[in-house]
Scaffold this active site. Structure first.
Site, mmCIF file in Angstrom:
data_model
loop_
_atom_site.group_PDB
_atom_site.id
_atom_site.type_symbol
_atom_site.label_atom_id
_atom_site.label_comp_id
_atom_site.label_asym_id
_atom_site.label_seq_id
_atom_site.Cartn_x
_atom_site.Cartn_y
_atom_site.Cartn_z
ATOM 1 N N GLN A 1 -6.106 -0.473 2.135
ATOM 2 C CA GLN A 1 -5.668 0.298 3.301
ATOM 3 C C GLN A 1 -5.779 1.769 2.896
ATOM 4 O O GLN A 1 -4.948 2.277 2.154
ATOM 5 C CB GLN A 1 -4.210 -0.059 3.665
ATOM 6 C CG GLN A 1 -3.738 0.593 4.945
ATOM 7 C CD GLN A 1 -2.227 0.461 5.165
ATOM 8 O OE1 GLN A 1 -1.457 0.266 4.220
ATOM 9 N NE2 GLN A 1 -1.800 0.579 6.408
ATOM 10 N N ARG B 1 10.349 8.004 -2.336
ATOM 11 C CA ARG B 1 11.702 8.239 -2.839
ATOM 12 C C ARG B 1 11.883 7.861 -4.311
ATOM 13 O O ARG B 1 12.896 8.187 -4.921
ATOM 14 C CB ARG B 1 12.723 7.470 -1.969
ATOM 15 C CG ARG B 1 12.991 8.169 -0.648
ATOM 16 C CD ARG B 1 13.730 7.267 0.323
ATOM 17 N NE ARG B 1 12.832 6.294 0.943
ATOM 18 C CZ ARG B 1 13.236 5.269 1.693
ATOM 19 N NH1 ARG B 1 14.524 5.081 1.892
ATOM 20 N NH2 ARG B 1 12.370 4.444 2.226
ATOM 21 N N ASN C 1 13.425 1.013 -2.639
ATOM 22 C CA ASN C 1 12.871 2.273 -2.143
ATOM 23 C C ASN C 1 13.171 3.437 -3.082
ATOM 24 O O ASN C 1 12.534 4.475 -3.007
ATOM 25 C CB ASN C 1 13.423 2.588 -0.745
ATOM 26 C CG ASN C 1 13.016 1.525 0.266
ATOM 27 O OD1 ASN C 1 11.841 1.209 0.403
ATOM 28 N ND2 ASN C 1 13.988 0.931 0.922
ATOM 29 N N ASP D 1 7.545 -4.778 -2.159
ATOM 30 C CA ASP D 1 8.726 -4.114 -2.727
ATOM 31 C C ASP D 1 10.001 -4.923 -2.491
ATOM 32 O O ASP D 1 11.097 -4.411 -2.640
ATOM 33 C CB ASP D 1 8.864 -2.676 -2.175
ATOM 34 C CG ASP D 1 9.075 -2.644 -0.665
ATOM 35 O OD1 ASP D 1 8.924 -3.685 -0.009
ATOM 36 O OD2 ASP D 1 9.382 -1.549 -0.147
ATOM 37 N N ALA E 1 0.807 -1.224 0.000
ATOM 38 C CA ALA E 1 0.000 0.000 0.000
ATOM 39 C C ALA E 1 0.840 1.273 0.000
ATOM 40 O O ALA E 1 0.330 2.361 -0.256
ATOM 41 C CB ALA E 1 -0.943 0.005 1.203
ATOM 42 N N ARG F 1 6.389 1.376 -67.727
ATOM 43 C CA ARG F 1 7.641 2.131 -67.733
ATOM 44 C C ARG F 1 7.566 3.088 -68.913
ATOM 45 O O ARG F 1 7.174 2.681 -70.017
ATOM 46 C CB ARG F 1 8.789 1.136 -67.942
ATOM 47 C CG ARG F 1 10.147 1.687 -67.677
ATOM 48 C CD ARG F 1 11.187 0.658 -68.010
ATOM 49 N NE ARG F 1 11.316 -0.392 -67.010
ATOM 50 C CZ ARG F 1 12.053 -1.498 -67.211
ATOM 51 N NH1 ARG F 1 12.672 -1.710 -68.343
ATOM 52 N NH2 ARG F 1 12.139 -2.401 -66.267
ATOM 53 N N GLY G 1 15.347 -2.409 9.883
ATOM 54 C CA GLY G 1 15.122 -2.665 11.298
ATOM 55 C C GLY G 1 16.230 -3.590 11.790
ATOM 56 O O GLY G 1 16.689 -4.446 11.039
HETATM 57 C C1 UD1 Z 1 10.331 -2.304 6.849
HETATM 58 C C2 UD1 Z 1 10.487 -2.890 8.267
HETATM 59 C C3 UD1 Z 1 11.979 -2.978 8.597
HETATM 60 C C4 UD1 Z 1 12.675 -3.832 7.560
HETATM 61 C C5 UD1 Z 1 12.427 -3.300 6.145
HETATM 62 C C6 UD1 Z 1 12.968 -4.277 5.150
HETATM 63 C C7 UD1 Z 1 8.566 -2.219 9.613
HETATM 64 C C8 UD1 Z 1 8.045 -1.252 10.606
HETATM 65 N N1 UD1 Z 1 9.815 -2.021 9.207
HETATM 66 O O1 UD1 Z 1 10.835 -1.002 6.869
HETATM 67 O O2 UD1 Z 1 12.158 -3.545 9.868
HETATM 68 O O3 UD1 Z 1 14.072 -3.867 7.826
HETATM 69 O O4 UD1 Z 1 11.014 -3.132 5.914
HETATM 70 O O5 UD1 Z 1 12.744 -3.856 3.830
HETATM 71 O O6 UD1 Z 1 7.851 -3.123 9.250
HETATM 72 N N2 UD1 Z 1 3.276 -0.748 3.636
HETATM 73 C C9 UD1 Z 1 1.911 -0.774 3.570
HETATM 74 N N3 UD1 Z 1 1.193 0.071 4.371
HETATM 75 C C10 UD1 Z 1 1.780 0.908 5.238
HETATM 76 C C11 UD1 Z 1 3.194 0.938 5.305
HETATM 77 C C12 UD1 Z 1 3.903 0.088 4.492
HETATM 78 O O7 UD1 Z 1 1.322 -1.526 2.798
HETATM 79 O O8 UD1 Z 1 1.057 1.628 5.941
HETATM 80 C C13 UD1 Z 1 4.030 -1.648 2.769
HETATM 81 C C14 UD1 Z 1 4.894 -0.916 1.762
HETATM 82 O O9 UD1 Z 1 4.190 -0.726 0.558
HETATM 83 C C15 UD1 Z 1 6.067 -1.864 1.577
HETATM 84 C C16 UD1 Z 1 6.169 -2.586 2.908
HETATM 85 O O10 UD1 Z 1 4.932 -2.403 3.549
HETATM 86 O O11 UD1 Z 1 5.814 -2.822 0.579
HETATM 87 C C17 UD1 Z 1 7.302 -2.036 3.779
HETATM 88 O O12 UD1 Z 1 7.061 -0.672 4.046
HETATM 89 P P1 UD1 Z 1 8.241 0.391 4.065
HETATM 90 O O13 UD1 Z 1 7.670 1.685 4.383
HETATM 91 O O14 UD1 Z 1 9.050 0.260 2.829
HETATM 92 O O15 UD1 Z 1 9.063 -0.155 5.334
HETATM 93 P P2 UD1 Z 1 10.595 0.077 5.661
HETATM 94 O O16 UD1 Z 1 10.791 1.402 6.237
HETATM 95 O O17 UD1 Z 1 11.411 -0.310 4.495
HETATM 96 CA CA CA Z 2 10.997 -0.822 2.271
#
Ligand code: UD1
Ligand code: CA
Length: 463
Positions: free
Chosen positions: A76, A17, A228, A105, A12, A442, A140
């Protein structure tokens, strides 16, 4: 396949970036959306009805584009974090088994790794997939206690300088029994640096509840590499292409330089001893016969190429069927709905569109053949044009077996050239040309004896 396994894919997020109007998970590697790669991996473990994708940013464009996958969709509306995202999927689950959570992703995750994680979770544990990283920035971190057991996960933005030195990162992939997930999700809070409901906080909740947390490490960090930004997208494209190239070489295909080969789609079937020169781009779905040679800088899309065919440099083939033993190019363009039988030659600067060419015919130089049926053993001379379009409608040209079309001929369709007919060079053919005869149009050649070229005037202007 595990009947009790259900999979949630989080997709979602916006992907700020990437600076893009397209939702992040719809960006492509290898010609397929990131999310489609994840769905494909998930499909190795369970049926489509047991896969729920959480979407949001980009609205219905994501479920519309991937409707063919047959997965379930949970919206969502606002993105309040990965924990909140999983909570949106929960009402769609049947329950009673294990839930595997994937990120849309993180496209290169392998089915075998996922199976390993699901078994680690079993009936009563939380299993997380972790990765040892040279540069863990952004991930994380896995915080372990004195005995080495996993205690919790801390996000980059919440980590102390001490915690930031931890090199074991969270991949984001997690497997958890459904009833534990349903118990813990409502307990997640959002008092953290990003004000989000973190899925990663499940680890702390599990520890507090005395539930065992299993950490499975993935060997190849690229498998859990998340996209990202566009630099990461380009990096993963190369990783993905290297894997495809490796597989093709293992299957008996020569790639002159695996680093300069791109497959954006899939090769459904191929023979061995194929040779592919540098900078070839293959797109869509392809079938390539044995011993086919593809010269440098060719683009071939949705095509089938017969055994022993040679495609010379800089040719483009799109949605066409090419027989065996053909010679194409250099600099040929074969457009959709063209069908070449065996041993057809198509040379430089020749464009073919929506045409059938039977065995052994040659169109070797500078021609346009469109909306045509060309028989066997036909020779089409240099610079021949089928005038298939009158400004309103397209018309057919039929050239029967054994015909010989002299150079620089225009065939004004609809028109038919009979069997073994010969067309004199430079003709404009507007009526059917009968079989076994010479037809030409021709103007008569003439010579003026004693004619002199004009001379330049010797008087300079202005004097
Ligand atoms: C997340 C993890 C982190 C991990 C990293 C690995 C959490 C809090 N953090 O961080 O520990 O090391 O991925 O790549 O889980 N998404 C939703 N809805 C939301 C937020 C996110 O669907 O409200 C989806 C995004 O589209 C994405 C995935 O969840 O596919 C991860 O979200 P992202 O914001 O990229 O998390 P990171 O900060 O990368
Ligand atoms: Ca991510």
């Amino acid at each position: 396949m595990d009947n009790k396994l259900e999979i949630i894919i989080l997709a979602a997020g916006q992907g700020t970036r990437l600076k893009s109007a397209i939702p992040k998970v719809m960006h492509q590697i290898g010609g397929n959306a990131l999310l489609e790669h994840v769905i494909t991996a998930a499909r190795h473990l369970t049926v489509a009805e047991h896969i729920t994708v959480v979407y949001g940013h980009g609205g219905e464009t994501v479920p519309n584009a991937l409707a063919h996958t047959g997965v379930q969709w949970a919206k969502q509306e606002q993105q309040h974090g990965t924990g909140h995202a999983v909570a949106q999927a929960l009402p769609h689950l049947k329950g009673g088994g294990t839930v595997l959570i994937l990120f849309g992703d993180v496209p290169l995750v392998q089915p075998a790794t996922l199976t390993r994680l699901v078994s680690a979770a079993g009936q009563d544990s939380l299993a997380i997939l972790t990765v040892e990283l040279d540069n863990p920035y952004g991930y994380g971190r896995i915080v372990r206690n004195e005995t080495g057991a996993v205690a919790r996960i801390v996000e980059e933005k919440d980590a102390t300088p001490q915690e930031k030195t931890i090199t074991e990162g969270n991949s984001g992939v997690m497997a958890v029994p459904h009833q534990l997930l349903a118990r813990w999700l409502p307990q997640l809070g959002n008092s953290n640096a990003q004000g989000e409901y973190y899925l990663t906080d499940l680890v702390g909740l599990a520890v507090a509840d005395g539930v065992s947390v299993k950490a499975a490490k993935v060997g190849d960090a690229d498998e859990v590499f998340g996209v990202n930004n566009r630099e990461q997208l380009a990096y993963l494209e190369r990783v993905y292409q290297a894997r495809l190239a490796q597989r093709l070489m293992a299957e008996g295909v020569t790639l002159r330089d695996p680093a300069r080969f791109d497959l954006r789609g899939e090769i459904l079937e191929h023979g061995t001893d194929i040779e592919i020169d540098v900078n070839v781009v293959l797109e869509g779905r392809l079938t390539i016969g044995a011993r086919v040679k593809i010269g440098p800088h060719c683009v071939i899309r949705n095509a089938s190429i017969g055994d022993d065919t040679i495609i010379e440099a800089h040719s483009m083939i799109d949605a066409a069927v090419i027989g065996a033993g053909c010679r194409i190019g250099p600099f040929a363009r074969i457009r959709p709905e063209t069908h070449l039988a065996d041993h057809v030659h198509v040379g430089n600067f020749v464009e073919l569109k929506k045409s059938n060419v039977a065995a052994g015919s040659k169109i070797n130089h500078l021609s346009y053949v469109g909306d045509s049926t060309v028989g066997a053993g036909v020779n089409i001379g240099a610079g021949t044009i089928t005038c298939n379009y009158d400004g309103a409608n397209k018309h057919q040209t039929i050239i029967e077996d054994g015909a010989f079309i002299g150079s620089d001929t225009q065939l004004v369709a609809p028109v038919r050239v009979g069997k073994n007919a010969t067309i004199g060079a430079g003709s404009t053919i507007t009526h059917d040309a009968p079989a076994d005869a010479l037809t030409l149009s021709r103007s008569k050649q003439m010579t003026l004896q004693g004619w002199k070229r004009p001379q330049k005037s010797s008087v300079k202007s202005g004097e």
